[in-house]
Design an enzyme around this catalytic site. Structure first.
Site, PDB file in Angstrom:
ATOM      1  N   ARG A 129     -37.393  91.219  10.939  1.00  0.00           N
ATOM      2  CA  ARG A 129     -36.880  91.832   9.689  1.00  0.00           C
ATOM      3  C   ARG A 129     -37.353  93.286   9.172  1.00  0.00           C
ATOM      4  O   ARG A 129     -36.736  93.874   8.796  1.00  0.00           O
ATOM      5  CB  ARG A 129     -37.352  90.842   8.686  1.00  0.00           C
TER       6      ARG A 129
ATOM      7  N   LYS B 120     -23.339  68.001   8.764  1.00  0.00           N
ATOM      8  CA  LYS B 120     -22.680  67.328   7.810  1.00  0.00           C
ATOM      9  C   LYS B 120     -21.355  68.054   7.322  1.00  0.00           C
ATOM     10  O   LYS B 120     -21.296  69.366   7.207  1.00  0.00           O
ATOM     11  CB  LYS B 120     -23.451  67.241   6.474  1.00  0.00           C
TER      12      LYS B 120
ATOM     13  N   GLY C  23     -28.381  79.897   9.590  1.00  0.00           N
ATOM     14  CA  GLY C  23     -29.121  78.696  10.140  1.00  0.00           C
ATOM     15  C   GLY C  23     -29.534  78.478  11.527  1.00  0.00           C
ATOM     16  O   GLY C  23     -29.746  79.286  12.073  1.00  0.00           O
TER      17      GLY C  23
ATOM     18  N   GLY D 131     -28.714  82.189   4.044  1.00  0.00           N
ATOM     19  CA  GLY D 131     -27.942  81.712   2.664  1.00  0.00           C
ATOM     20  C   GLY D 131     -26.882  82.655   2.420  1.00  0.00           C
ATOM     21  O   GLY D 131     -25.976  82.379   2.029  1.00  0.00           O
TER      22      GLY D 131
HETATM   23  P1  AMP Z   1     -26.856  72.195   9.581  1.00  0.00           P
HETATM   24  O1  AMP Z   1     -28.159  72.382   9.187  1.00  0.00           O
HETATM   25  O2  AMP Z   1     -25.992  71.291   8.877  1.00  0.00           O
HETATM   26  O3  AMP Z   1     -26.257  73.277  10.266  1.00  0.00           O
HETATM   27  O4  AMP Z   1     -27.175  71.091  11.035  1.00  0.00           O
HETATM   28  C1  AMP Z   1     -27.777  71.075  12.148  1.00  0.00           C
HETATM   29  C2  AMP Z   1     -28.481  70.115  12.480  1.00  0.00           C
HETATM   30  O5  AMP Z   1     -27.450  69.157  12.947  1.00  0.00           O
HETATM   31  C3  AMP Z   1     -29.175  70.170  13.787  1.00  0.00           C
HETATM   32  O6  AMP Z   1     -30.544  70.025  13.490  1.00  0.00           O
HETATM   33  C4  AMP Z   1     -28.775  69.331  14.898  1.00  0.00           C
HETATM   34  O7  AMP Z   1     -29.599  68.568  15.443  1.00  0.00           O
HETATM   35  C5  AMP Z   1     -27.743  68.471  13.988  1.00  0.00           C
HETATM   36  N1  AMP Z   1     -26.665  67.768  14.820  1.00  0.00           N
HETATM   37  C6  AMP Z   1     -25.677  68.307  15.580  1.00  0.00           C
HETATM   38  N2  AMP Z   1     -25.152  67.592  16.194  1.00  0.00           N
HETATM   39  C7  AMP Z   1     -25.297  66.372  15.791  1.00  0.00           C
HETATM   40  C8  AMP Z   1     -25.038  65.124  15.894  1.00  0.00           C
HETATM   41  N3  AMP Z   1     -23.998  64.699  16.847  1.00  0.00           N
HETATM   42  N4  AMP Z   1     -25.634  63.917  15.390  1.00  0.00           N
HETATM   43  C9  AMP Z   1     -26.732  64.030  14.261  1.00  0.00           C
HETATM   44  N5  AMP Z   1     -27.179  65.471  14.162  1.00  0.00           N
HETATM   45  C10 AMP Z   1     -26.525  66.237  14.718  1.00  0.00           C
END
Ligand code: AMP
Length: 397
Positions: free
Chosen positions: A35, A198, A354, A377
């Protein structure tokens, strides 16, 4: 869009909001200076013009309390090292002491103020606090993309005191330019790759980018909500059962907008959420009970890579599998490789927000893509189509 390049800082004092919220070890040594390095071009330009620089930032979450742990005095040496000048430090960010330190600056000198968040007024966006800060410079520069989605005193409210003397720093300009290239002026075909755990956390992004992209590639845990919504059997895979209708609605909207949606055909499944679990590759819609999809399969990697290689503009947000476990990082790596190859062939690629940024850094993909965003963010909110307060404050009169 006015940047520091539109001003001559000779004899002027620049008050720059930077994002020096850097990670530190237990002895408070800076462990990653990205940064600080990112803000260097802006500071260098001002110093080269013959101006002086007052740097203001937050560090951590002191919640309005003064504390040694969150003091910027532990960061000043690293800033000096990166900039190649001996940076001065004052243990206040407003009031007489701060004003005297700023007043004493000679052309070419750089001053770092104490943590803005030692004052609760900062996060409240307090107008009087912003007015006091504004006394410390002639020209306000916002180069803190990481906090541009916050309407804080130093990131947004302060701009009103510099009606014609405010501009973006070069880092901010690069970030905004990268977003613009994807959401507005990107050469077609435009492809977005969205992964992560999600659907619910990505829904606003998906809805916003459906009007922009030609291809939407879905990966990661989100996959299984879509597959179940379409009637597939997903075993124990992660799924948001209350988002099944939403998933179908997204697919319908995509269809109406002629966006081609790619959902993994096959998955690397495991008999437990562990790196050592037993694995096999099966069709994503036929996952047996007791098994869960933790990465994309080989057929999917090939299909996704082909789409990516034919794209001219690429946005990547979110891992394709549970990349933290080496046995399930293969899909994310393969997609990183495909984006790298497409970029080599002339595509513009932006990695933002992220976990995909963490992945790209850890696996040395940074130089293989066009741009890696520095703001989590702020990048996500931009992709959601929201105007960031820190950006609006500079753009609006
Ligand atoms: P996010 O913070 O929503 O971008 O999600 C990132 C997280 O999603 C990471 O920690 C990954 O381990 C998880 N992730 C990716 N693919 C899968 C999956 N098939 N099942 C469970 N978690 C997952």
């Amino acid at each position: 869009m006015k940047t520091v390049n539109d001003f001559n800082f000779n004899g002027k004092k620049a008050l720059i909001r930077v994002d020096f919220n850097v990670p530190q070890d237990e002895n408070l040594n800076v462990t990653d200076n990205t940064r600080i390095v990112s803000a260097k071009p802006t500071i260098d330009k001002i110093v080269k013009d013959g101006g002086s620089v007052v740097l203001m930032t937050h560090l951590g979450r002191p919640k309005g309390q003064v504390s040694d742990k969150f003091s910027l005095k532990h960061v000043v040496d690293e800033v000096s090292k990166v900039l190649g000048v001996s940076v001065k430090f004052v243990d206040e960010c407003v009031g007489e002491k701060a004003e005297a330190a700023s007043g004493d600056l000679k052309p070419g000198e750089v001053l770092l103020l104490e943590n803005l968040r030692f004052h609760s007024e900062e996060e409240k966006g307090d107008v009087e606090f912003a007015r006091q800060l504004s006394k410390l410079g002639d020209i306000y520069v916002n180069d803190a993309f990481g906090t541009a989605h916050r309407a804080h005193a130093s990131t947004a409210v302060i701009a009103q005191y510099f009606p014609s003397n405010k501009c973006f720093g070069l880092l901010m300009a690069k970030e905004l330019d990268a977003i613009q290239k994807v959401l507005k002026t990107g050469e077609k075909p435009v492809t977005a790759i969205l992964g992560g755990s999600k659907v619910s956390s990505k829904i606003t992004i998906i809805e916003n980018i459906l009007s922009v992209v030609d291809n939407l590639i879905i990966g990661g845990g989100m996959t299984y909500t879509f597959v179940k919504a379409k009637g597939g059997k997903i075993g124990n895979s992660i799924c948001e059962n209350d988002k099944l209708d939403l998933a179908l609605d997204i697919l319908k909207k995509a269809d109406e907008k002629n966006v081609k949606v790619y959902i993994p055909e096959d998955s690397l499944i495991a008999d437990g959420f562990s790196n050592d679990a037993k694995t096999q590759i099966v069709k994503t819609k036929d996952i047996p009970d007791g098994w869960e999809g933790l990465d994309v399969g080989t057929e999917t990697i090939k299909i996704f890579s082909d789409v990516i290689l034919q794209s001219k503009t690429i946005l990547w947000n979110g891992p394709l599998g549970v990349f933290e476990m080496p046995n399930f990082a293969g899909g994310t790596k393969a997609i990183g490789d495909a984006i790298g190859d497409a970029t080599k062939n002339g595509a513009f690629s932006l990695v933002g927000g992220g976990d995909s940024v963490a992945f790209v850094k850890q696996n040395n993909y940074t130089d293989k893509v066009s741009y890696v965003s520095t703001g989590g963010g702020a990048m996500l909110e931009s992709l959601e189509g929201r105007e960031l307060p820190g950006v609006a404050a500079i753009l609006n009169d």
